[in-house]
Scaffold this active site. Sequence first.
Site, PDB file in Angstrom:
ATOM      1  N   CYS A  98     -26.059  30.692 -11.699  1.00 31.68           N
ATOM      2  CA  CYS A  98     -27.500  30.477 -11.669  1.00 31.68           C
ATOM      3  C   CYS A  98     -28.200  31.689 -11.072  1.00 31.68           C
ATOM      4  O   CYS A  98     -27.562  32.676 -10.692  1.00 31.68           O
ATOM      5  CB  CYS A  98     -27.826  29.245 -10.833  1.00 31.68           C
ATOM      6  SG  CYS A  98     -26.942  27.756 -11.356  1.00 31.68           S
ATOM      7  N   LEU A 104     -27.823  27.821 -14.980  1.00 34.64           N
ATOM      8  CA  LEU A 104     -26.900  27.905 -16.104  1.00 34.64           C
ATOM      9  C   LEU A 104     -25.889  26.793 -15.874  1.00 34.64           C
ATOM     10  O   LEU A 104     -25.064  26.874 -14.958  1.00 34.64           O
ATOM     11  CB  LEU A 104     -26.221  29.270 -16.165  1.00 34.64           C
ATOM     12  CG  LEU A 104     -25.165  29.457 -17.258  1.00 34.64           C
ATOM     13  CD1 LEU A 104     -25.804  29.349 -18.638  1.00 34.64           C
ATOM     14  CD2 LEU A 104     -24.455  30.799 -17.109  1.00 34.64           C
ATOM     15  N   ASP A 128     -20.098  20.931  -8.068  1.00 36.72           N
ATOM     16  CA  ASP A 128     -19.633  21.636  -6.864  1.00 36.72           C
ATOM     17  C   ASP A 128     -20.798  21.929  -5.928  1.00 36.72           C
ATOM     18  O   ASP A 128     -20.600  22.080  -4.716  1.00 36.72           O
ATOM     19  CB  ASP A 128     -18.891  22.918  -7.231  1.00 36.72           C
ATOM     20  CG  ASP A 128     -19.728  23.893  -8.033  1.00 36.72           C
ATOM     21  OD1 ASP A 128     -20.674  23.461  -8.723  1.00 36.72           O
ATOM     22  OD2 ASP A 128     -19.429  25.106  -7.996  1.00 36.72           O
TER      23      ASP A 128
END
Length: 612
Positions: free
Chosen positions: A2, A51, A102
Amino acid sequence: MCGITGWISFDRELRAERETLDAMTETMECRGPDDRGVWAGGPAALGHRRLAIIDLPGGRQPMTVEADGKTVALVYSGEAYNFTELKAELASRGHRFHTDSDTEVVLHGYLEWGEAVAERLNGMYAFAIWDERVQRLVMIRDRMGIKPFYYYETPDGVLFGSEPKAILANPLARRSVSLDGLRELLTLVKTPGHAVWDGMKEVEPGTVVTVDRGGLRTHTYWKLETRPHEDDRATTVARVRELLDDIVRRQLVADVPRCMLLSGGLDSSALTAIAARQLGEVDEKVHSFAVDFVGQTENFVADDLRGTPDTPYVHDVARASGTLHQDIVLDARSLADPEVRAKVIRARDLPISFGDMDASLYQLFKAIREHSTVALSGESADEVFGGYKQFFDEDARSADTFPWLVNFVEQFGDSDLLRPELSAALNVPAYVKDSYNTAVAGVQRLDGESDFEYRMRRSSHLHLTRFVRVLLDRKDRASMAVGLEVRVPFCDHRLVEYVYNAPWSLKSFDGREKSLLREATRDVIPRSVYDRVKSPYPSTQDPEYVTVLQGHAKDLLARTSHPVFDLIDRDGLRRATEASAPQIPRASRRDLEYSLDLAIWLDLYKPELKLA
């Protein structure tokens, strides 16, 4: 993977600064094309572009949790490859999870362990946590510096972002570069923490930076340390393979299509072969991609940098491992395209370029992104295992400077492109000398280590703490510019620590580069790759590339008032445009590329240059 950004201002209410926060966040759109989010509360504002890789519906950010009646907010970029184990441990301690991402594991890890969560992570990451309970920002970067992370101190707080462009979108950040920044631009020394832009710094790898009303503080949670290596050759080779098997298995985990970057060299071939074997266990094929140039294989000419073309070896690996392979073939004009050059410069925020190798890398990643969202790369194996020529060159071994600079002029030519008065003011040789002395001062020597082994340890340390960061940054920027996540298995800190401490006699036990890696993977790679001599990332040999560059440079020379000529010598560039293209000196080719890069950077960013 990201893009993150944020603003801490202890003297403002940042909920009223939404327009600026949005502007900062949108500069990260290329890093996160799938989603966006912002959060603001009191003196803190966080922005995120996503992303989506793990838990596509559940990993939205900024992610928040309430603790003791206060908000703890996180923006996170990267992957924690051990998040499954951490999640189980945290659940056993009473934490409850609402997603399979995560990101949520990292956030709850912070609630449980505070800043020490960094010590428990295996992966690549850059993240920031605003803890309203104590009015503090915590910024953490991975051990090897795989994911970029920048910050800029302000009178009442800090700005931060995955890339400089996010920070520069805030009016508080000045777009200025001093002589010291130009020195960093012109060298390959990668000073830790240096970000070129005045007032801007990098969060250093393996470092935690905290910001509260009392100011900014840093502490290192990991660094490359010297330890005795007691394993014999067979045990060392077996341990390297054991680590590689575990690393690849972890880094293949994704909820999106993934692939392998395959060059036909030992590094990428080993990873591809291991991945193919592992995915074959579940009847899945590996997708692999390689870059090539029109006519390069048929017309290849060996030189002192590259002795063989990549494509025959790439195809050997693809056949042996049964990959679904695709060559991405580029032509000279696309490599020299000014629009591609501008996209590369925009991705880097700086005119730090490897010429056509950067253009081809960007276009390779752009093509791959049409098929995959995650790619595994062999980057950093040369630094870890000792693969470069300078590890074996006596001059480089004995020189009191960065080893990769010893034969730089021989390999790339001696350039005199800068204006003489600027070159004198910069005094780059002194800058490099000071940087080298600082870099080697902290390298620990093992008790009883011979002078030769210690010198090789220093060389390894320099490559792993300086040179590799140049390449990691290059690969991250080029890939994230098209929304592709590139993972680097050889940067797993367990492997880095283990191989770093193996003596050079073990790393080169057969008299060749990367002996340990070659032996550890000999059962899965083709014999042709096993025997192949190290070859760098490919560069086009098509003379049309230089001809097109010369045309662009002539157009630049016609712009007589362009600010690039405050930095470079007009006559030097003119000489490069007049050189005979098929036999053009390497220095002239590099001068053409750098002049065009520099001009585009000045056009795009319009920096204030402080040349005195």
